[in-house]
Design a protein around this motif. Structure first.
Motif, mmCIF file in Angstrom:
data_model
loop_
_atom_site.group_PDB
_atom_site.id
_atom_site.type_symbol
_atom_site.label_atom_id
_atom_site.label_comp_id
_atom_site.label_asym_id
_atom_site.label_seq_id
_atom_site.Cartn_x
_atom_site.Cartn_y
_atom_site.Cartn_z
ATOM 1 N N ASP A 163 0.834 -1.211 0.000
ATOM 2 C CA ASP A 163 0.000 0.000 0.000
ATOM 3 C C ASP A 163 0.870 1.263 0.000
ATOM 4 N N LEU A 164 1.814 1.322 -0.938
ATOM 5 C CA LEU A 164 2.752 2.441 -1.004
ATOM 6 C C LEU A 164 2.035 3.706 -1.501
ATOM 7 N N PRO A 165 2.085 4.796 -0.743
ATOM 8 C CA PRO A 165 1.426 6.027 -1.195
ATOM 9 C C PRO A 165 2.220 6.699 -2.301
ATOM 10 N N VAL A 166 1.515 7.344 -3.215
ATOM 11 C CA VAL A 166 2.193 8.099 -4.261
ATOM 12 C C VAL A 166 2.620 9.451 -3.697
ATOM 13 N N SER A 167 3.752 9.943 -4.138
ATOM 14 C CA SER A 167 4.204 11.290 -3.763
ATOM 15 C C SER A 167 4.464 12.068 -5.039
ATOM 16 N N ILE A 168 3.937 13.292 -5.098
ATOM 17 C CA ILE A 168 4.117 14.154 -6.265
ATOM 18 C C ILE A 168 4.741 15.461 -5.794
ATOM 19 N N THR A 169 5.923 15.773 -6.292
ATOM 20 C CA THR A 169 6.652 16.967 -5.869
ATOM 21 C C THR A 169 7.229 17.685 -7.078
ATOM 22 N N LEU A 170 7.701 18.893 -6.843
ATOM 23 C CA LEU A 170 8.435 19.651 -7.844
ATOM 24 C C LEU A 170 9.864 19.805 -7.360
ATOM 25 N N ASP A 171 10.844 19.500 -8.246
ATOM 26 C CA ASP A 171 12.230 19.651 -7.842
ATOM 27 C C ASP A 171 12.660 21.119 -7.958
ATOM 28 N N GLN A 172 13.925 21.383 -7.714
ATOM 29 C CA GLN A 172 14.416 22.762 -7.707
ATOM 30 C C GLN A 172 14.288 23.444 -9.060
ATOM 31 N N GLU A 173 14.216 22.657 -10.113
ATOM 32 C CA GLU A 173 14.072 23.222 -11.457
ATOM 33 C C GLU A 173 12.615 23.300 -11.902
ATOM 34 N N GLY A 174 11.714 22.949 -10.983
ATOM 35 C CA GLY A 174 10.298 23.011 -11.304
ATOM 36 C C GLY A 174 9.764 21.799 -12.023
ATOM 37 N N GLN A 175 10.572 20.738 -12.130
ATOM 38 C CA GLN A 175 10.117 19.530 -12.807
ATOM 39 C C GLN A 175 9.291 18.674 -11.854
ATOM 40 N N ARG A 176 8.162 18.179 -12.343
ATOM 41 C CA ARG A 176 7.287 17.331 -11.546
ATOM 42 C C ARG A 176 7.898 15.942 -11.428
ATOM 43 N N ARG A 177 7.892 15.422 -10.205
ATOM 44 C CA ARG A 177 8.466 14.102 -9.960
ATOM 45 C C ARG A 177 7.450 13.252 -9.194
ATOM 46 N N VAL A 178 7.356 11.978 -9.598
ATOM 47 C CA VAL A 178 6.368 11.072 -9.018
ATOM 48 C C VAL A 178 7.063 9.823 -8.498
ATOM 49 N N GLY A 179 6.769 9.463 -7.256
ATOM 50 C CA GLY A 179 7.363 8.272 -6.674
ATOM 51 C C GLY A 179 6.359 7.506 -5.838
#
Length: 211
Positions: A151-167
């Motif tokens: 049941d791993l939760p998704v994480s959605i963030t923006l890196d320092q360059e503004g790129q969207r990252r999903v894990g």
């Protein structure tokens, strides 16, 4: 620039503002201030649906613009947008399953370099790191089931360059503009698995069972 509402929201029915509508071949090219429709790109097919009474048959990215192609003209102003739920759900499951396959490959020492998350055409391609180990379909499916059960939760963030990252969970996130389940528990399972290693490269073909 079109605001990408699907980056941060799963809402599929909402009121939007149409800015332009122009003939394009035998269709109409429609632009919105902000859109819940995911365009084709990043290994994921486009959403379809409706803008008011007009059928949206494809959505494409054009630079910072997102263009919705409809069968009928749409009058500029406020209109209800409705994204096809079943199609979005399938694409979301395919894309999220692809991420988990990428993470599994990495645990065996393989680095994902290319991904394609289309129905019936799903595949992830890998290059070996220094300590790459063999990976077969049975091992892959077993690890996939374990990650779903965690049941791993998704994480959605923006890196320092503004790129969207999903894990998922504690895995290193990937740069990604696609749509995803909120947790690995939502995924049903894999099918049509084919794992091939040739000339030092690993290729995994996959599909998902119906959401």
């Amino acid at each position: 620039m079109t605001q990408r509402l699907y980056y941060s929201s799963d809402i599929l029915v909402m009121e939007v503002e149409v800015t332009t509508c122009a003939p394009w071949e035998d269709l109409y090219a429609v632009e919105l201030v902000a859109t819940p429709f995911h365009p084709q790109g990043g290994g994921q097919p486009s959403d379809t649906g409706r803008l008011g009474d007009a059928e949206v048959v494809m959505v494409k990215q054009d630079g910072e613009r997102i263009v919705h192609y409809t069968r009928q003209p749409v009058t500029p102003g406020r209109v209800e947008a409705r994204v096809d739920k079943e199609r979005r759900q399938l694409h979301t499951h395919l894309h999220s399953a692809g991420h988990l396959i990428g993470h599994i490959g990495e645990t065996f020492g393989w680095r994902p370099v290319k991904a394609h998350h289309w129905p019936g055409e799903g595949r992830i391609e890998f290059m070996p790191d220094q300590e790459a180990r063999p990976l077969d379909a049975e091992q892959l499916e077993s690890h996939f089931v374990q990650l779903v059960q965690q049941d791993l939760p998704v994480s959605i963030t923006l890196d320092q360059e503004g790129q969207r990252r999903v894990g998922f969970g504690d895995f290193t996130p990937y740069g990604c503009g696609g749509t995803h389940v909120r947790s690995s528990r939502e995924l049903t399972g894999l099918k049509d698995l084919l794992v091939k290693e040739k000339k030092g490269k690993l290729s995994i073909h996959y599909d998902v069972t119906s959401p």
